[in-house]
Design an enzyme around this catalytic site. Structure first.
Site, PDB file in Angstrom:
ATOM      1  N   GLY A 104       0.868  -1.177  -0.097  1.00  0.00           N
ATOM      2  CA  GLY A 104       0.082  -0.089   0.170  1.00  0.00           C
ATOM      3  C   GLY A 104       0.894   1.233   0.063  1.00  0.00           C
ATOM      4  CE1 TYR A 147      10.311 -16.817   7.248  1.00  0.00           C
ATOM      5  CE2 TYR A 147      11.019 -18.992   6.015  1.00  0.00           C
ATOM      6  CZ  TYR A 147      11.259 -17.409   6.522  1.00  0.00           C
ATOM      7  OH  TYR A 147      12.023 -16.867   5.930  1.00  0.00           O
ATOM      8  CE1 TYR A 161      -2.188  -5.088  -2.510  1.00  0.00           C
ATOM      9  CE2 TYR A 161      -1.625  -2.696  -2.929  1.00  0.00           C
ATOM     10  CZ  TYR A 161      -2.391  -3.515  -2.217  1.00  0.00           C
ATOM     11  OH  TYR A 161      -3.267  -3.127  -1.016  1.00  0.00           O
ATOM     12  NE  ARG A 188      18.776 -18.574  10.707  1.00  0.00           N
ATOM     13  CZ  ARG A 188      18.608 -17.464   9.898  1.00  0.00           C
ATOM     14  NH1 ARG A 188      18.290 -17.618   8.723  1.00  0.00           N
ATOM     15  NH2 ARG A 188      18.574 -16.363  10.582  1.00  0.00           N
TER      16      ARG A 188
END
Ligand code: UDP
Length: 329
Positions: A104, A147, A161, A188
């Site tokens: 936006g 995720y 968009y 990780r």
């Protein structure tokens, strides 16, 4: 007039390296982060600069920027499996509501936006190496679903968009990346193995270690992202290093950096842990004239020096992130 770029997730591992890169190129950088997983120490050195400003803000809420904006790079999101297991709702919101807000903003400012997607959109892939036209093999309700599906939604709304509002959009699918400023205790594999070795603990291999990953050094990734941003290609592009190894081999490479001292112990493989992952980077090569340059040997050396320079507190604080208050929303 310098171009203005908004970088979200700016205090994180990738976001902070992007801030450095754009500052070096004389951009005006507006950095935004809610500091759930990001750390101010990653961008402290930039704070005194006149062309750098920092906003402590959660992009899942309305984002206001005054003045003109040329580019937006949306890199805000928890990105390590143990983080998004702890803050699943925030992970879903930043990939969906956060992306919506930034699209936006891009539309309102007539800015070009690049969103950080991920190899996780391919899930546990049945096509190997992964090409951009593969739709993936994702468990939507598994632990990684928060995720993976947020990032898949992110790609969908970004394309919407682009198609519906003609916003200039770019989508990068990032494969495993490493380098200085990763959080030592984010769970990780690279920080886990190096942290364990520095503390004199055994390295924990999950499963039998036959699963593969392909690790890209952060400076290569940042260069690829910049080239994609400057290109005119709106569809997803893989950026990563195709040099694929098993987690066992990786453990042995790290062991060698410590004169073979750390032992290895085996732990259960987490649910839905992808068995193989390697980017096909033909598209990036052809469109962006990009390929990774830093070999693992060199990248690991620089990264190890960084981890060695951290304080004892960082090294022993195993779970220094208190997500408690964020989980209420
Ligand atoms: N892994 C491991 N030991 C650890 C942490 C991770 O064997 O202490 C494995 C993990 O199960 C996965 C691989 O290393 O197969 C890479 O995990 P990471 O969390 O770095 O990222 P992923 O690529 O899975 O998103």
């Amino acid at each position: 007039m310098a171009k203005r770029v908004l970088i979200t997730g700016a205090a994180g591992f990738l976001g902070s390296h992007l801030c450095d890169y754009f500052i070096q190129k004389d951009y005006e950088v507006i950095a935004m982060d809610n500091l759930i997983t990001g750390q101010m120490k990653n961008i402290e050195h930039l704070m005194p600069l006149p062309n750098f400003e920092f906003y402590h803000h959660d992009v899942s809420k309305y984002v206001h920027i005054s003045g003109e904006l040329d580019y937006i790079l949306h890199f805000a999101s928890p990105a390590s499996p143990i983080d998004y297991l702890k803050i699943p709702i925030q992970t879903l919101k930043v990939g969906s509501l956060g992306t919506h807000n930034l699209l936006g903003l891009a539309k309102a400012k007539n800015a070009r936006i690049l969103v950080a997607s991920t190899s996780e959109v391919y899930g546990d892939p049945l096509v190997h190496p992964q090409t951009e036209d593969y739709w993936g093999n994702v468990n939507p309700i598994g632990p990684r679903g928060v995720y993976d599906e947020a990032k898949r939604f992110q790609e969908a709304i970004t394309m919407a968009y682009h198609r519906f509002h003609q916003v200039e959009t770019r989508i990068v699918r990032i494969f495993n990346t490493y380098g200085p400023r990763m959080r030592l205790n984010d769970g990780r594999v690279l920080p886990a193995f190096i942290g364990q070795s520095l503390r004199g603990e055994p390295m924990t291999i999950f499963g039998d270690g036959s699963q593969t990953r392909s690790f890209c050094y952060v400076s290569d990734l940042v260069e690829g992202i910049y080239r994609l941003l400057m290109s005119d290609y709106p569809y997803p592009v893989n950026i990563g290093n195709p040099d694929e190894i098993t987690i066992s081999q990786f453990a042995n490479e790290i062991k060698a950096l410590f004169d073979g001292k750390p032992e290895i112990v085996y732990k259960p493989l987490p649910q839905d842990d992808p068995m193989q992952r390697q980017p096909n980077i033909s598209k990036a090569k052809e469109l962006l004239n990009w390929e990774p340059k830093v070999e693992r040997k060199e990248g690991l050396k620089i990264t190890l020096e960084y981890f060695k320079s951290l304080s004892k507190e960082d090294l022993y604080e195993l779970d220094h992130k208190d997500f408690g208050s964020f989980n209420k929303f």
